[in-house]
Enzyme design. Structure first.
Site, short mmCIF file in Angstrom:
data_model
loop_
_atom_site.label_atom_id
_atom_site.label_comp_id
_atom_site.label_asym_id
_atom_site.label_seq_id
_atom_site.Cartn_x
_atom_site.Cartn_y
_atom_site.Cartn_z
N GLY A 75 0.80 -1.29 0.06
CA GLY A 75 -0.11 -0.05 0.10
C GLY A 75 0.94 1.25 0.02
N SER A 76 0.20 2.52 0.28
CA SER A 76 0.74 3.64 0.38
C SER A 76 1.91 3.83 1.20
CB SER A 76 -0.45 4.66 0.32
OG SER A 76 0.17 6.04 0.53
N THR A 77 2.61 4.93 0.95
CA THR A 77 3.76 5.36 1.95
C THR A 77 3.30 6.11 3.22
OG1 THR A 77 3.92 7.23 0.55
CG2 THR A 77 5.29 5.48 0.00
N VAL A 78 2.00 6.36 3.01
CA VAL A 78 1.18 6.88 4.27
C VAL A 78 1.24 5.97 5.33
CG1 VAL A 78 -1.03 8.20 4.92
CG2 VAL A 78 0.02 8.48 2.78
#
Length: 272
Positions: A60-63
């Site tokens: 998933g996202s780096t967030v």
């Protein structure tokens, strides 16, 4: 048992495991306000706060890195993370949040609910409730057939299952010594020829971690005499193994020993 992996984020922590079998994303996978899992569906609602969170790899996202930090600030984070392979998003988040992270761990040896001590400094995961036992598993071959033996009702484990010649490695004993000893004790064969030493395998069964030392031997005898540990024996083709109820890991032992990987070792000169 103590599993050796790689320390990715330093620190030590302990707690019960929550085991996720699929890749996991912190962003969208957990509610930061409650610490409840939102995915996968079968674990939805489980609390990760104070637990050791285990999953194969992040996605998933780096967030996701900042989600881990947000969980920590809210008091809803796991106490540690264990992966098969740590990727940058989870690794960065663990470091930012000060959570121990260990990867390169075989997750098939862990169980949901296990109590674990995770040491990110040493790169280890210890499960105090699981004992490690070393055993040998000897596959005897004559021509293109292998010998399997049915374990009797008098043995301590896996009664009625089919196995190779097997036994515990006693304290102070080398596994190869155990292998020759067990072949002699169980079958009365003293001239088995070692043709291959396999890479040890680890198999978890309940609260025992079996470390299996595999060996392949050639023998001249086709008629054998079994001791009290077995009730029957059969010479079978390896392809017929699936028809039998076998001890855990025997299929992997046989596959590894019979694979043509060039790892054939002639160690008969050093057997005695």
């Amino acid at each position: 048992m103590i599993l050796k992996g790689r320390g990715v984020s330093r620190g030590r922590a302990e707690g019960n495991l929550i085991l996720i079998h699929s890749p996991f994303s912190f962003l969208g996978g957990v509610d930061t306000k409650t610490g409840s899992l939102l995915a996968p569906e079968e674990l939805k609602g489980r609390q990760i706060a104070g637990r050791v969170l285990v999953f194969p790899v992040g996605k998933g996202s780096t967030v996701g890195s900042y989600t881990i930090l947000e969980l920590k600030r809210a008091g809803n984070s796991p106490v540690a993370i264990v992966n098969e392979k740590a990727e940058p998003i989870v690794a960065t988040g663990a470091v930012m949040a000060g959570l121990p992270l260990v990867d390169k761990i075989d997750l098939s040896l862990l169980r949901d609910g296990d109590y674990a001590l995770v040491d990110g400094n040493e790169g280890t995961v210890e499960i105090p409730g699981v004992a490690e036992k070393h055993v040998v598993s000897c596959v005897l071959k004559k021509g293109n057939r292998i010998l399997i033996l049915k374990r009797s009702e008098k043995v301590g484990t896996f009664r009625g299952h089919w196995a190779g010649v097997s036994g515990f490695v006693e304290k102070g004993e080398m596994p190869l010594e155990t292998a020759f000893k067990e072949i002699l004790e169980e079958l009365g064969i003293n001239n088995a020829k070692l043709v291959k030493t396999g890479t040890p395998l680890m198999i978890r069964s309940g609260d025992i971690l079996w470390t299996i030392h595999p060996y392949l031997f050639d023998v001249d005898e086709s008629r054998v005499t079994t001791d009290w540990e077995h009730t029957e024996y059969r010479w079978i083709l390896p392809s017929e193994l699936a028809s039998y109820e076998i001890v855990p890991g025997l299929d992997k032992v046989i596959s590894s020993l019979l694979a043509s990987d060039g790892n054939v070792k002639s160690q008969n000169a050093s057997k005695r």
